[in-house]
Design an enzyme around this catalytic site. Structure first.
Site: not given
Length: 462
Positions: A59, A369
């Site tokens: 994102h 991540d």
């Protein structure tokens, strides 16, 4: 980063996959024999046809998940949430089976933390939205303008979209699509998502008991490791955080990255330590994952690798083009191979398949991540840098127009990569699948590994 994450391929039977891989291998061997014994002939890229693209992305920039215990707090003003007009693009979110959007426990948790200025924790900002729009524009240049692969307007028959059920990811996907298709569409945009407890687009410690047990206490233990411990003490003292405060390098990096992305005034010492904070955050993450433990990596991203692999296999499905796979020396029964694959798909768990996807040209996966780090490790392309906001891992599938041989090309952050087990960036599909198989998990194997330790503990009466 997701709070708490560190604290039938669609399934194809082994025999079917082995047959498919064998066919691919036999074709490559036959081509190598034609090239002569003195080396490999370079592939004529002008004869490669792009067949399918998969993009896994993080994102865009957001507010931090947990503020640092400092006297002077950074102000997160709600004006940072203003939506850039060019990113507006209507979409609908459904469950993987087409039902209503599932509840999001992560979003509920983020709303419990209100930062100075009034924003919630983990909110996608205007900066993040623009980052994702820019990524979409890059994909448009690659696959609409430079190569006429995708339609210039969104076509639901060409694109399948899946995201974790977290609002910043859903909104990031919207912005990417707006940039990719310039807010033009020929049908409804449906983003598929799953329940938090069964999601496989990130290491699911809630769903995988064994993975949770292995990771238990590792984040705290990482802070006590030689090197990490000394650096953490130095950074805490430098920025004025009490040694007893539960602040580790993951929390520090989360704040540093968010503040830098928005050019917000920060603690001068925090900026000074930015590089060491990132490196030690990577060290902490790798310690928690235990990357030398193959089973831990399998349980972390094996299910997701399984989905990516199934998409590759589907693109090579012989029923979509009878000449796609053929074993000249064996005369494989392609109809039987396809029948076996189709039958096996019926029993695939919902979270392991992308429903109604058909033969799509583009698969988009909005992840995190904590997804990308183990994914990059298993692919052998991790650069030991924390995945930045709006970064993408792109997997392209090509077929040679003359030889009919298949190839995979990987890009990370727009740069060509050489995957594990491959001679160069343009990797024969059978070699790529073979390298992936070390970490890819079928639903059955995932369930077995995830419940194994639990069964042993119950059996011991603990």
């Amino acid at each position: 980063m997701i709070t708490g994450v560190f604290s039938v391929r669609v399934w194809t039977p082994v025999g079917v996959l082995a047959s498919l891989a064998y066919c691919l291998h036999q074709r490559r061997v036959a081509l190598a024999e034609l090239q002569g014994a003195d080396g490999q002939r370079p592939v004529d890229r002008s004869l490669l046809k792009l067949k399918m693209v998969q993009v896994v992305f993080r994102h865009g920039a957001r507010s931090p998940l947990k503020p640092l215990p400092l006297e002077e707090q950074v102000e997160w003003n709600p004006q940072l949430l203003e939506v850039p007009p060019q990113t507006q693009f209507d979409y609908t979110v459904t469950s993987l089976i087409g039902g209503p959007k599932p509840p999001s426990p992560y979003d509920s948790q983020y709303h419990e933390t209100i930062l100075k200025g009034g924003m919630f924790a983990g909110q996608l900002t205007k900066v993040g939205m623009q980052q994702m729009f820019t990524l979409g524009e890059r994909l448009r240049k690659n696959y609409v303008e430079d190569i006429p692969f995708l339609s210039p307007t969104f076509n639901p028959q060409e694109v399948f979209i899946r995201s974790t059920n977290i609002f910043r990811n859903l909104e990031s996907t919207r912005c990417l699509l707006a940039g990719l298709f310039q807010c033009q569409k020929e049908g409804p945009i449906i983003i598929h998502t799953d329940e938090a407890h069964s999601e496989v687009l990130y290491p699911n410690y809630q769903n995988c008991w064994s993975l949770r047990q292995r990771a238990r206490g590792r984040r705290q233990a990482a802070s006590l490791q030689p090197g990490i411990s000394e650096d953490l003490k130095k950074v805490k003292e430098g920025i004025g955080v009490d040694s007893s405060d539960e602040v580790d390098f993951l929390i520090l990096l989360d704040n540093v990255a968010a503040e830098q992305a928005h050019s917000l005034p920060s603690c001068p010492m925090l900026k000074r330590f930015a590089r060491i904070i990132e490196q030690r955050a990577v060290d902490t993450s790798l310690y928690v994952l235990q990357t030398e433990d193959r089973e831990s990596l399998q349980m972390a991203v094996g299910p997701f690798l399984h989905i990516l692999e199934s998409n590759l296999l589907r693109a090579v499905d012989p029923t979509t083009a009878p000449d796609k796979i053929r074993c000249p020396q064996e005369g494989a029964d392609l109809a039987l191979l396809n029948s076996s694959m189709a039958e096996s798909r019926k029993s695939t768990p919902v979270g392991w398949q992308d429903p109604q996807r058909g033969e799509r040209k583009l698969y988009l996966y909005a992840a995190h991540d904590v997804t990308l780090i183990p994914l990059l490790v298993t692919l052998g392309i991790f650069d030991h840098k924390w995945p930045p906001f709006a970064v993408d891992l792109t997997m392209e599938l090509y077929q040679h127009l003359e030889s009919k041989e298949w190839f995979v090309q990987l890009y990370y952050h727009g740069k060509e990569q050489v995957p594990r087990g491959c001679p160069d960036g343009l990797c024969p599909l059978d070699m790529f699948l073979n390298a992936m198989s070390v970490y890819t998990l079928s639903p059955e194997k995932y369930h077995e590994l995830c419940s194994q330790a639990q069964v042993m503990e119950v059996g011991n009466g603990e």
